[in-house]
Write a protein that holds these residues in place. Structure first.
Motif, PDB file in Angstrom:
ATOM      1  N   MET A 277     -53.651  14.109  29.779  1.00 11.79           N
ATOM      2  CA  MET A 277     -52.532  14.428  28.480  1.00 11.79           C
ATOM      3  C   MET A 277     -53.395  14.670  27.256  1.00 11.79           C
ATOM      4  SD  MET A 277     -49.868  11.104  28.811  1.00 11.79           S
ATOM      5  CE  MET A 277     -48.682  10.942  30.123  1.00 11.79           C
ATOM      6  N   LEU A 278     -54.296  14.186  26.953  1.00 11.82           N
ATOM      7  CA  LEU A 278     -55.043  14.429  25.836  1.00 11.82           C
ATOM      8  C   LEU A 278     -56.224  15.412  25.788  1.00 11.82           C
ATOM      9  CD1 LEU A 278     -55.911  10.638  24.576  1.00 11.82           C
ATOM     10  CD2 LEU A 278     -54.421  12.464  23.412  1.00 11.82           C
ATOM     11  N   GLU A 279     -56.136  16.114  27.238  1.00 10.50           N
ATOM     12  CA  GLU A 279     -57.081  17.118  27.515  1.00 10.50           C
ATOM     13  C   GLU A 279     -58.528  16.717  27.010  1.00 10.50           C
ATOM     14  OE1 GLU A 279     -55.783  20.913  25.827  1.00 10.50           O
ATOM     15  OE2 GLU A 279     -53.682  20.545  26.646  1.00 10.50           O
ATOM     16  N   ILE A 280     -58.929  15.611  27.608  1.00 13.22           N
ATOM     17  CA  ILE A 280     -60.370  15.174  27.416  1.00 13.22           C
ATOM     18  C   ILE A 280     -61.003  15.200  28.640  1.00 13.22           C
ATOM     19  CG2 ILE A 280     -61.642  13.204  26.991  1.00 13.22           C
ATOM     20  CD1 ILE A 280     -59.568  11.957  25.342  1.00 13.22           C
ATOM     21  N   LYS A 281     -62.090  15.930  28.696  1.00 13.81           N
ATOM     22  CA  LYS A 281     -62.843  16.327  30.050  1.00 13.81           C
ATOM     23  C   LYS A 281     -63.962  15.442  30.302  1.00 13.81           C
ATOM     24  CE  LYS A 281     -61.443  20.764  30.711  1.00 13.81           C
ATOM     25  NZ  LYS A 281     -60.209  20.340  30.138  1.00 13.81           N
ATOM     26  N   ASP A 282     -64.726  14.900  29.373  1.00 17.22           N
ATOM     27  CA  ASP A 282     -65.658  13.877  29.657  1.00 17.22           C
ATOM     28  C   ASP A 282     -65.738  12.792  28.523  1.00 17.22           C
ATOM     29  OD1 ASP A 282     -68.201  12.603  30.048  1.00 17.22           O
ATOM     30  OD2 ASP A 282     -69.213  14.562  30.225  1.00 17.22           O
ATOM     31  N   PHE A 283     -65.014  11.744  28.803  1.00 17.98           N
ATOM     32  CA  PHE A 283     -64.811  10.801  27.644  1.00 17.98           C
ATOM     33  C   PHE A 283     -66.125  10.250  27.029  1.00 17.98           C
ATOM     34  CE2 PHE A 283     -63.704   6.600  26.003  1.00 17.98           C
ATOM     35  CZ  PHE A 283     -62.469   6.950  25.410  1.00 17.98           C
ATOM     36  N   PHE A 284     -66.913  10.101  27.823  1.00 20.23           N
ATOM     37  CA  PHE A 284     -68.234   9.476  27.414  1.00 20.23           C
ATOM     38  C   PHE A 284     -69.181  10.565  26.739  1.00 20.23           C
ATOM     39  CE2 PHE A 284     -66.166   6.512  30.256  1.00 20.23           C
ATOM     40  CZ  PHE A 284     -65.838   5.253  29.240  1.00 20.23           C
ATOM     41  N   ASN A 285     -69.196  11.737  26.746  1.00 21.54           N
ATOM     42  CA  ASN A 285     -69.954  12.599  26.165  1.00 21.54           C
ATOM     43  C   ASN A 285     -69.248  13.721  25.179  1.00 21.54           C
ATOM     44  OD1 ASN A 285     -72.563  12.090  27.806  1.00 21.54           O
ATOM     45  ND2 ASN A 285     -71.234  12.421  29.367  1.00 21.54           N
ATOM     46  N   LYS A 286     -68.464  13.261  24.198  1.00 20.94           N
ATOM     47  CA  LYS A 286     -67.997  13.874  22.981  1.00 20.94           C
ATOM     48  C   LYS A 286     -69.499  14.373  22.121  1.00 20.94           C
ATOM     49  CE  LYS A 286     -64.495  14.447  19.880  1.00 20.94           C
ATOM     50  NZ  LYS A 286     -65.306  14.880  18.619  1.00 20.94           N
ATOM     51  N   LYS A 287     -69.304  15.439  22.014  1.00 15.14           N
ATOM     52  CA  LYS A 287     -70.412  16.054  20.677  1.00 15.14           C
ATOM     53  C   LYS A 287     -70.232  15.223  19.665  1.00 15.14           C
ATOM     54  CE  LYS A 287     -72.883  18.430  23.823  1.00 15.14           C
ATOM     55  NZ  LYS A 287     -72.491  17.460  24.618  1.00 15.14           N
ATOM     56  N   SER A 288     -71.090  14.674  18.965  1.00 11.21           N
ATOM     57  CA  SER A 288     -70.986  13.858  17.544  1.00 11.21           C
ATOM     58  C   SER A 288     -71.024  15.180  16.576  1.00 11.21           C
ATOM     59  CB  SER A 288     -71.696  12.987  17.369  1.00 11.21           C
ATOM     60  OG  SER A 288     -73.155  13.305  17.198  1.00 11.21           O
TER      61      SER A 288
END
Ligand code: NAP
Length: 288
Positions: A277-288
């Motif tokens: 729903m949030l279009e999050i592909k890789d929850f634990f690897n968002k670029k900061s």
């Protein structure tokens, strides 16, 4: 050096009490509020801390994704300006809603604020957290989650919507999110908090006259918001909790949550649907 906490729902009820409790215990707080009047009131109530740059306020709305992105950018700005990393991320904001209302993202509003916003804000801020067993993510759930079920064909209670059905389901989803996160990521402990019945105005804000009346009567039997705030401080400070990630905590003690929250298939499915729903592909690897 002081620890840094983010608290959503900082301007009333349990969140406001948690802010004051943390400040008195040498934690620097970035409080999230949405109303200028209530933000100013909180600043007045904690003036010394505010003047000493121990309390920061960020204004933002948790009811749709774009607003959460903007809110996160403002929080990150405060973090970077002050060379802070987040030690404690406390999701306290929540709502109960009479009648079926849809958010700007076309989700049912209680579902969006109580569940999706928790997932979204955690995703946005995770890269800015201290990765440590002494760090914490707290999600305020509710004892009402025990009476909730889950229907993946109707997660947002489009059929037979009632104020309580939607609320208690959103609080069940909080526990399922905590369970999923703790299974997938052991570096930062996460907990679902059951604050018990608390004397606040939550049932008077977005509710019908009758629901507001019922809440007014019922909440009189509740504890002062300082009580769950104190228990949340214990969860934050006590090393005993380092090993209890994923727990459901009431009165400072882990207790068993709804049996549905131990079913791996349900935990995994809600996680996947929410990220989609949030279009999050890789929850634990968002670029900061
Ligand atoms: N009270 C209880 O007995 C009880 C029991 C179990 C669980 N809980 C949970 O405890 C948490 C805190 O509730 P409370 O009882 O302390 O009620 P509350 O005083 O109404 O606090 C809710 C907070 O969430 C904020 N909020 C609501 N919608 C928002 C949005 N779209 N964007 C940003 N902030 C938003 C509110 O902002 P404003 O200050 O501007 O209104 C308020 O600060 C909730 O998650 C609730 O589900 C409460």
């Amino acid at each position: 050096m002081s620890k840094i906490a983010i608290v959503t729902g900082a301007t009333s009820g349990i969140g406001r009490s948690l802010v004051l409790t943390l400040l008195k215990n040498d934690v620097v707080v970035i409080g999230i509020g949405r109303s200028d009047d209530k933000i100013n009131q909180l600043i007045d109530d904690a003036k010394d801390f505010y003047d000493q740059h121990k309390l920061f306020i960020v204004k933002g709305d948790l009811s749709y994704h774009k607003a959460i992105e903007e809110l996160s950018e403002s929080i990150i700005d405060v973090l970077q300006t002050n060379d802070f990393k987040i030690d404690y991320l406390c999701h306290v904001a929540g709502r109960v809603t009479s009648g079926y209302h849809v958010s700007k993202d076309y989700h049912e509003l209680t579902f969006q604020v109580n569940h999706l916003a928790v997932v979204d804000l955690t995703y946005q801020l995770l890269p800015y957290m201290n990765v440590s067993l002494k760090s914490r993510i707290l999600v305020v759930s509710s004892q009402s989650h025990f009476r909730a079920n889950i229907n993946f064909n109707d997660l947002e209670t489009k059929t037979y919507y009632t104020i309580l059905r939607s609320y208690k389901r959103s609080k069940l989803y909080n526990v399922l999110f905590v369970k999923a996160f703790s299974k997938k990521y052991s570096e930062i402990p996460i907990y679902a908090i059951d604050p018990a019945l608390v004397k606040t105005d939550i049932g008077q804000k977005n509710t019908s006259k009758i629901a507001s009346f019922v809440w007014n009567m019922r909440s009189k039997k509740g504890v002062n918001p300082a009580v769950p705030a104190r228990h949340m401080l214990d969860v934050i400070k006590d090393d005993v909790f380092n090993e209890l990630s994923g727990s459901y905590i009431k009165f400072g003690k882990p207790i068993t949550s709804n049996p549905l929250t131990y079913q791996d298939e349900i935990i995994e499915r809600l996680w996947k649907v929410s990220l989609d729903m949030l279009e999050i592909k890789d929850f634990f690897n968002k670029k900061s």
